[in-house]
Write a protein that holds these residues in place. Structure first.
Motif: not given
Length: 460
Positions: A114-123
């Protein structure tokens, strides 16, 4: 009598721990294998016995150096990924070697994403689908949040190959094949740690990066032998193919996981690819390798065991079964393949163990088709190589050729691909001879001339 110049390789798998000596022609001249019982971490979850592993590496190398027949010129290590060893300033492990299959706290994972734009964005940034403990960066993050006192004591968090190498060199380094392999640590776009790693101070716990294709000279090592810093095993297994083939290919490395690797596909990951368990490895040269993974080896073992027990046959009967086109045609017209998975099917629907086993392989190859197609480049990919256990499976290989009729499909075999690749990575550090071009044996499987239909593919 002159000693034979060799390189020593330690190949550390989840189950088998192996030692090899390769001569200058990359022929195996010595091998040894051991298995260890697992221990348990503080939560009672099974994990690798790091002390036994440490003794295996140090004792194994000492034994090799005493052999009068061989001159050990270099040593390197490969091991499975997603595993970190936490050491203090003296280089001693201060925590268990946590298992990457250990369940990860959902709330902790979600708060980070949540702090970095969501799981998909991090992935997408890290080319690593969200996979809990299989993302080794999240293992270190968990320690920071749940065991802050332990986190303070950590001098370095080393991926397993680099920790094992440090036992030989006395030096602490990180390696790009480990950092870049489904860790969520590495931002492929900026070729550096992802911002979350820096914000959380995890980068300060990671050792300096050293080149994967170089070796520390003998004069700098505790054992007075040139040493690489270790490689992630899947990246190592790709090296012999890159050394021998320049035409675009995909390697399906089969074991517990069936990993399709395409070193010629440099397109950035898409959201759809990430949703389908696609990721990027990083080669020992630092280039991205698009990959997709399938838990097919595990599924095969579970279901083949179920078949063997039900029909009261030895597992070897199944593994050595020959491809039967008549059974394939029967299964295609039976309606059984409409099930969501082989596990759903009652075994009383089959006439024999071999009948059921053909059905199991049809489900597996159907899933393999979907997985490999994600990273395949139509009109560009010319060959598919299969190494590991499924490469020896006649039914799997014939079915794979059937679902990829426009691509040349080969079962590839060589003497210990992972160990061989680990040796080839530091070839120039110990071997004056040219790289060999005959280290891979290929068996071609042609696509059948008859129609075959499967759950996720229709080939006519």
């Amino acid at each position: 009598m002159d000693k034979i110049p060799v390189i020593a390789l330690f190949d550390i798998g989840k189950t088998n721990k192996k030692i090899f000596l390769f001569d200058e022609h990359y022929r195996i001249v010595f091998e040894k294998s051991e298995c260890f019982d697992e221990v348990k971490d503080e939560d009672g979850f099974p994990c690798e016995d790091i002390n036994k592993l440490k003794d295996f590496i140090i004792g194994g190398l000492e034994e090799l150096l005493k052999k009068r027949k061989f001159q050990v010129r270099a040593v390197n290590i490969s091991s499975y990924g997603a595993s970190l060893v936490y050491i203090d300033k003296e280089g001693q492990p201060i925590a268990p070697l946590y298992n990457y299959l250990k369940p990860y706290p959902k709330a902790l994972e979600e708060s980070l994403y949540q702090s970095y734009g969501g799981a998909e964005k991090m992935a997408l940034k890290t080319a690593s689908p969200a996979s809990g403990s299989l993302n080794s960066g999240l293992q270190l993050y968990r320690i920071k949040k749940e065991q802050p006192e332990l986190f303070k004591r950590i001098h370095y968090a080393l991926h397993l190959p680099q920790y094992l190498s440090s036992l030989i060199t006395g030096k602490y380094y990180s390696d790009i094949t480990s950092l870049g392999c489904h860790t969520q640590l590495w931002d492929l776009g900026k070729q550096d740690y992802h911002q979350w790693v820096i914000d959380e101070g995890l980068d300060k716990k990671l050792a300096p990066i050293f080149a994967s294709d170089e070796a520390l000279p003998a004069s700098e090592n505790k054992f007075q032998v040139a040493s690489g810093i270790g490689l992630h095993d899947s990246s190592a297994a790709l090296i012999p193919y890159l050394a021998n083939f320049s035409e675009p290919f995909i390697l399906i490395s089969t074991g517990t996981w069936c990993i399709s690797l395409n070193p010629f596909n440099d397109e950035p990951l898409t959201e759809d690819e990430v949703r389908h368990n696609c990721l990027c490895y990083i080669s020992y040269k630092g280039t991205p390798v698009k990959a997709s993974r399938l838990f097919a080896g595990y599924e095969h073992e579970q279901q083949a065991t179920r078949i063997a027990e039900y029909f009261k046959v030895e597992m070897s009967i199944l593994r050595n079964a020959e491809y039967d086109r008549t059974l394939i045609n029967q299964l295609n017209s039976s309606g059984l393949l409409n099930a969501n998975s082989f596990a759903e099917l009652s075994l009383d629907k089959f006439d024999s163990a071999i009948h059921a086993y053909h059905a199991l392989l049809m489900f597996i190859v159907s899933e393999q088709f979907t997985s490999t197609s994600i990273i395949l480049q139509k009109g560009i990919t010319k060959k598919i190589f299969v190494d590991g256990g499924f490469g020896k499976n006649s039914i799997y290989m014939n079915l794979l050729a059937a679902v990829f009729p426009e691509i040349e499909v080969y079962a590839a075999s060589m003497a210990q691909a992972t160990a061989l690749g680990t040796a080839l990575a530091i070839h120039e550090s110990w071997n004056d001879r040219q790289l060999p071009n005959d280290i891979i044996d290929l068996k071609y499987y042609s696509a059948p001339f008859y129609a075959i239909s499967m759950k996720t593919s229709q080939i006519h």
